[in-house]
Design a protein around this motif. Structure first.
Motif, PDB file in Angstrom:
ATOM      1  N   THR A 316       0.869  -1.131   0.072  1.00 41.55           N
ATOM      2  CA  THR A 316       0.072  -0.002  -0.036  1.00 41.55           C
ATOM      3  C   THR A 316       0.750   1.239   0.215  1.00 41.55           C
ATOM      4  OG1 THR A 316      -1.935  -1.098   1.229  1.00 41.55           O
ATOM      5  CG2 THR A 316      -1.674   1.420   1.244  1.00 41.55           C
ATOM      6  N   ALA A 317       1.929   1.394   0.868  1.00 39.10           N
ATOM      7  CA  ALA A 317       2.584   2.476   0.984  1.00 39.10           C
ATOM      8  C   ALA A 317       3.493   2.870  -0.234  1.00 39.10           C
ATOM      9  CB  ALA A 317       3.682   2.239   2.034  1.00 39.10           C
ATOM     10  N   ILE A 320       0.903   3.982  -3.149  1.00 38.00           N
ATOM     11  CA  ILE A 320       0.597   5.301  -2.904  1.00 38.00           C
ATOM     12  C   ILE A 320       1.751   6.261  -3.327  1.00 38.00           C
ATOM     13  CG2 ILE A 320       0.124   7.303  -1.164  1.00 38.00           C
ATOM     14  CD1 ILE A 320      -1.100   4.948   0.513  1.00 38.00           C
ATOM     15  N   LEU A 321       2.869   6.257  -3.078  1.00 34.52           N
ATOM     16  CA  LEU A 321       3.907   6.906  -3.585  1.00 34.52           C
ATOM     17  C   LEU A 321       4.061   6.849  -4.988  1.00 34.52           C
ATOM     18  CD1 LEU A 321       6.504   6.273  -0.609  1.00 34.52           C
ATOM     19  CD2 LEU A 321       4.787   8.249  -0.921  1.00 34.52           C
ATOM     20  N   ALA A 401       0.783   7.119   3.466  1.00 35.54           N
ATOM     21  CA  ALA A 401       1.733   5.983   3.071  1.00 35.54           C
ATOM     22  C   ALA A 401       2.451   5.856   4.415  1.00 35.54           C
ATOM     23  CB  ALA A 401       2.760   6.363   1.885  1.00 35.54           C
TER      24      ALA A 401
END
Length: 423
Positions: A316-317, A320-321, A401
């Motif tokens: 996920t992190a 997102i980035l 994030a």
């Protein structure tokens, strides 16, 4: 000759060996009607994201104010989870679920009639109040109906919610391009009225007469059976600690998801996306989330709950980035993967709730869990919205994030609680 067992998707319910009859038919009807209710209510909840840019243009709202609109719906939905369970003890699950669906649809119908921001806020509060009945009652009904084999059916139930998240936001985004947004809300409210009528007529009233004794939770206020083991009569302290850690992970995970979805339409708009493409972008995220239910069922079978949480939160992190810095065409391509990671954690968390609670507390545990996670869905967009007003959309998105990464040590803490409850 050795027979090869038939292939079964990971996370799918095990074959139902219950003899044909009322119990088996009731289980199926509970599951599929719960899925319909989940799809509608989750669609109602998340189509707000597609409407935020429209409301911003109509009412000239800041990011923080838009987050408050989303928070009104989610806040009333979260705050009334436990009262909805108490109301169901008086009226029954069928009547409460049908009434809740009716008021959820009525709220959107009134939103279409509202002449200003105050009326819109009141309508969203009414709709959120109606949606508070769905999660604890429908998930509790599925869990009670299938007993110890409930993880697979609960996965189907959660998958149905993602289908609603995919369909209604995309539909409302398309409709607002060809008609006023108020007319579009009247159309989706009619769907809700129809579903409420179906639930009122067809949702089973689960009792000891319709399900096997071993699969029905003990009614509140009755003494536990002497034949039941102690682990089923009361949740041990280690289970309560594990449930608290599980709830904390769910709260943070929901905060990441709702915070990001609040900003995603504006990130896409900043990259040059049209209104219709923004709706498509949201649909891609939700479709990816639906696919994530199956992907995480596969991961969960091989990596376990903890390994899956570590993988999804890290993913996920990273996603997102990546979406933040990529140009629009590549960001669109990445959105389904982002959706898979965003919803991957929740798919295993919901199925773990019954494992950390005693059988007679399952419905209350779901109500508490949904209160916390949906409450986070109400508060997190406001926090991130205010942060976005101060440091910009990009800075607030980076903060989501970072929150995903903060879940990793909690997942390691949950490992011990799950080991303690293992047979």
């Amino acid at each position: 000759m050795r027979l090869i067992p038939p292939f079964r998707f990971p996370g799918a319910p095990s074959p139902d060996t219950t003899p044909p009859g009322p119990a088996r038919d009731t289980r199926k009807r509970v599951l599929w009607l719960s899925c319909i209710a989940h799809a509608l209510h989750d669609g109602y909840t998340d189509m707000i994201y597609a409407l935020l840019p429209v409301w911003q243009s109509d009412f000239g709202l800041s990011y923080g104010a838009l987050a408050v609109l989303r928070g009104i719906y989610a806040g009333t939905m979260a705050g009334l989870q436990l009262p909805a369970g108490r109301l169901a003890q008086w009226l029954g699950s069928r009547a409460t679920l049908a009434l809740g669906t009716f008021f959820a649809a009525l709220g959107y119908a009134l939103a279409g009639l509202s002449g200003g921001l105050v009326g819109l806020c009141i309508a969203l509060a009414l709709s959120g109040s109606g949606s508070s009945t769905q999660h604890p009652l429908a998930s509790g009904a599925v869990s009670r109906s299938y007993g110890k084999n409930a993880r697979g059916p609960l996965g189907i139930y959660n998958f149905a919610g993602d289908l609603g998240k995919s369909a209604l936001p995309a539909a409302i985004s398309l409709m607002v391009t060809v008609m006023p947004w108020r007319h579009a809300l009247w159309i989706v409210s009619i769907i809700g009225f129809v579903v409420a009528a179906v639930l009122a007529v067809a949702f089973p009233a689960i009792s000891r007469h319709t399900l096997p004794e071993t699969d029905v939770a003990r009614a509140p206020g009755t003494a536990p059976s002497a034949s039941k083991p102690a682990s089923q009569r009361a949740a041990p302290q280690s289970d309560r600690v594990g449930f608290t850690v599980l709830l904390t992970i769910g709260i943070l995970d929901t905060g990441v998801r709702m915070g990001l979805l609040t900003f995603l339409p504006f990130l896409m708009k900043e990259k040059g996306a049209s209104g219709a493409l923004i709706g498509t972008a949201l649909a891609l995220v939700f479709i990816g989330g639906a696919a994530g239910k199956f992907a995480c069922g596969w991961l969960g079978a091989r990596m376990g709950v903890i390994g899956t949480v570590l993988a999804t939160e890290s993913g996920t992190a990273a996603a997102i980035l990546a979406v933040l810095v990529c140009p629009l065409p590549l960001a669109i391509v990445l959105l389904p993967f982002l959706g898979m990671m965003l919803n991957g954690t929740s798919s295993v968390l919901y199925g773990t709730v019954p494992e950390l609670t005693s059988s007679d507390r399952t419905e209350r545990a779901f109500a508490v869990f949904y209160t916390g996670t949906i409450g986070a869905g109400a508060i997190a967009p406001v926090i991130y919205g205010v942060l976005g007003d101060r440091i910009g959309v990009h800075g607030a998105t980076i903060a989501t994030a970072a929150t995903a990464l903060a879940i990793l040590p909690l997942a390691l803490r949950l490992r011990g609680a799950l080991a303690d409850t293992a047979p």
